[in-house]
Design a protein around this motif. Structure first.
Motif, PDB file in Angstrom:
ATOM      1  N   GLN A  36      -4.733   7.207  -2.424  1.00  0.00           N
ATOM      2  CA  GLN A  36      -5.395   6.161  -1.660  1.00  0.00           C
ATOM      3  C   GLN A  36      -4.390   5.049  -1.402  1.00  0.00           C
ATOM      4  N   ASN A  37      -4.754   4.111  -0.527  1.00  0.00           N
ATOM      5  CA  ASN A  37      -3.825   3.031  -0.187  1.00  0.00           C
ATOM      6  C   ASN A  37      -3.390   2.234  -1.406  1.00  0.00           C
ATOM      7  N   GLN A  38      -4.298   2.041  -2.359  1.00  0.00           N
ATOM      8  CA  GLN A  38      -4.024   1.152  -3.481  1.00  0.00           C
ATOM      9  C   GLN A  38      -3.751   1.860  -4.800  1.00  0.00           C
ATOM     10  N   SER A  75       0.866  -1.183   0.000  1.00  0.00           N
ATOM     11  CA  SER A  75       0.000   0.000   0.000  1.00  0.00           C
ATOM     12  C   SER A  75       0.899   1.229   0.000  1.00  0.00           C
ATOM     13  N   TRP A  76       0.363   2.338  -0.449  1.00  0.00           N
ATOM     14  CA  TRP A  76       1.163   3.551  -0.604  1.00  0.00           C
ATOM     15  C   TRP A  76       1.247   4.343   0.691  1.00  0.00           C
TER      16      TRP A  76
END
Length: 566
Positions: free
Chosen positions: A216-218, A56-57
């Motif tokens: 976002q995380n993805q 994840s970012w």
């Protein structure tokens, strides 16, 4: 580093098998096969890029950190340097600066900055920003990744368009470190309490892409700089980055036509990628990347013994690694540790004397015996302290070409009585360990800078040695040699090519004698692209720059040339 995503386990299995191919939890379970036909081209608005492998970012756009500690392309795409060294052209490209001049016997270096450059918030870029950036490096040593303040005495903005660097000693190679340093805006950073831990979540910069549109995380996406100094550029509206935790997902996306630009290792790429869409799927892997290295932590026994390092090297079957792990994209390294970038500098005598890169298990065993490490009853060698030679070989989860190479290394070392075990980490903890010297053996990379001086400063110079536990941008193995210091200083003081070559030859001999690190193979400069939606990428027929996105700041040359397909 600025290193790339890597191989698909299924590809390795289909071409001979990959026992124990490492997967993250997100990769466990079945993975659908790649479709043979790519989906119809979408509207060309965002270039989808695969450059980092992350579950994840994390929102970090601090350009003063090492490349792999912040989101790509923070150091070369969001922020920019004054000049860019183009490896393929072997020359500097003017960027935020239009020219540079040496003065006072090469003890001053003056840059004339490009007029009309603005920060993305509209404020003017000036020499004060350059001076401020370098003062930050002086104040916070952890940010001085190239140790510029080991040779700088001062930096001064002479006027808005002129910045002058004063050297404490003649140091001609310092041009590269200064010229390619990303510059930050004083008006945004002067009140930052701790620039080392600062995540800079909303960057203000001079680069072609500065506007965070989605995070976002993805997936995250960055849009064009509204005030970019190159009129009409960038040609594309934004860059898009899905999170690919490992090899399966990243390469499936590439093979399925979901990724436009990548820096991946793909096995049997002609069959697995090019053949899926011969008109649009392309790659270019010149051997101008950095050399892939097995680092041995020389602060620990037995790796402080040159005989042990050479024995480990002789135990490694590089031909097998190149064939099985690297699909013959490269070749075994010679004992100089230099890649093809430095072919014109290579010293044949040093190459010839470096027999310790040749696979010879018997000689490896004899050297370990000589060093006092005898086999125990279980076949594992023990030292004078009776402790067995039992070590981890660290590598990044999902970098499956390296994982496979490390598996072969571990098997080879077991054959000579060293109980080596593959140990995989997600990138961030792996990178922290190698930077802090908290490892036994670890896969890694070398410098890919313009000449051997930089390579051997990292490998042999005492100036780059940091205590264990302190982050080191270079010299991860913590080795320094006083004879190397003298040669490096002689190189620093001359701009005569013949004299530089002579000194380089001596550095290569010293490296071969001491084997401070264990070179494995010259790293291909990985790069793939699809022309279904975008064009303008460099290739063998148009080599205006390296294709790979893994070599900042050169990737700026590519990001400003990519265009939507008409």
């Amino acid at each position: 580093m600025q290193r790339r995503l890597v191989v698909m386990c299924m590809g390795l299995v289909s071409l001979g098998g990959l026992a124990g191919c490492s997967k993250s939890k997100q990769q466990e379970g079945s993975t659908p096969a790649a479709t043979a036909t790519a989906p119809a081209a979408a509207k060309a608005t965002a270039v989808t890029i695969a450059q980092e492998a992350q579950t994840s970012w994390i929102r970090n756009f601090n350009p003063l950190l090492a490349s792999s500690s912040s989101r790509w392309p923070t150091r070369a795409g969001i922020y920019e340097p004054m000049l860019i060294f183009n490896v393929l052209k072997a020359d500097y490209v003017p960027w935020l600066a239009e020219k540079y001049t040496w003065g006072e016997g090469n003890k001053t270096l003056t840059f004339s900055l490009r007029p009309g450059v603005k920060w993305s918030d509209g404020q003017a870029f000036t020499a004060k920003d350059v001076a401020f950036t370098f003062e930050l490096l002086k104040k916070h040593k952890a940010l001085d990744l190239s140790s510029v303040w080991a040779f700088l005495e001062g930096v001064q903005a002479k006027d808005d368009a002129t910045v002058e660097f004063t050297f404490s000693r003649v140091f001609v190679p310092g041009l590269l470190y200064i010229a390619q340093q990303p510059i930050v805006p004083e008006h945004k950073w002067k009140d930052v309490a701790d620039p080392v831990s600062y995540k800079n979540e909303n960057p203000v910069a001079t680069g072609p892409f500065t506007e965070i549109k989605v995070f976002q995380n993805q997936v995250w996406e960055i849009g064009r700089n509204p005030n970019y100094w190159q009129q009409g550029k960038p040609y594309v509206q934004s860059l898009r980055f899905p999170a690919y935790p490992g090899n399966d997902q990243a390469n499936l996306a590439l093979l399925n036509g979901e990724v436009d630009y990548a820096g991946n290792f793909v096995p049997d790429i002609e069959r697995l990628y090019v053949s899926k869409d011969k008109e649009n799927n392309h790659y270019w892997f010149p051997l101008v990347g950095n050399t892939v290295i097995l680092y041995a932590n020389t602060t620990k026994k037995p790796f402080d013994d040159v005989r042990v390092r050479k024995a480990i090297s002789m135990a490694i079957d590089r031909e097998q690694i190149v064939k099985v792990a690297m699909y013959n994209y490269t070749r075994p390294s010679d004992a100089t540790g230099l890649s093809d970038t430095h072919n014109s500098w290579r010293n044949p005598k040093a190459v010839e004397s470096g027999d310790w890169v040749k696979f010879d298990a018997a000689k490896a065993g004899a050297l370990l015996d000589e060093a006092g490490y005898k086999r125990g009853d279980d076949g594992i060698r023990v030292g004078p302290d009776k402790k067995p030679l039992r070590y981890d070989v660290n590598v990044v989860t999902g970098w499956s070409d390296w994982v496979r190479a490390a598996q072969i290394i571990a098997q080879n070392l077991k054959q000579v009585g060293i109980d080596a075990t593959l140990k995989t980490y997600d990138f961030s903890p792996w990178f922290e360990r190698i930077q802090k010297g908290e490892f036994d053996l670890s896969m890694g990379w070398s410098s890919e800078e313009p000449n051997p001086y930089y390579v051997y400063r990292d490998f042999l110079g005492t100036e780059t040695v940091q205590p264990v536990g302190t982050v080191a941008a270079r010299n991860w193995h913590r080795f320094g040699h006083k004879d190397a210091d003298a040669l490096l200083k002689a190189f620093e003081a001359t701009s005569d090519p013949a004299e530089q070559k002579k000194i380089s030859d001596q550095l290569q001999v010293l490296f071969v004698e001491n084997a401070p690190v264990i070179p494995l193979f010259p790293g291909p400069s990985w790069g793939e692209y699809s022309t279904r939606r975008f064009t303008g990428f460099p290739n063998q027929d148009n080599p205006y720059a390296k294709l790979t996105p893994n070599a900042p700041p050169e990737n700026l040359l590519v990001l400003t040339e990519i265009k939507p397909k008409q």
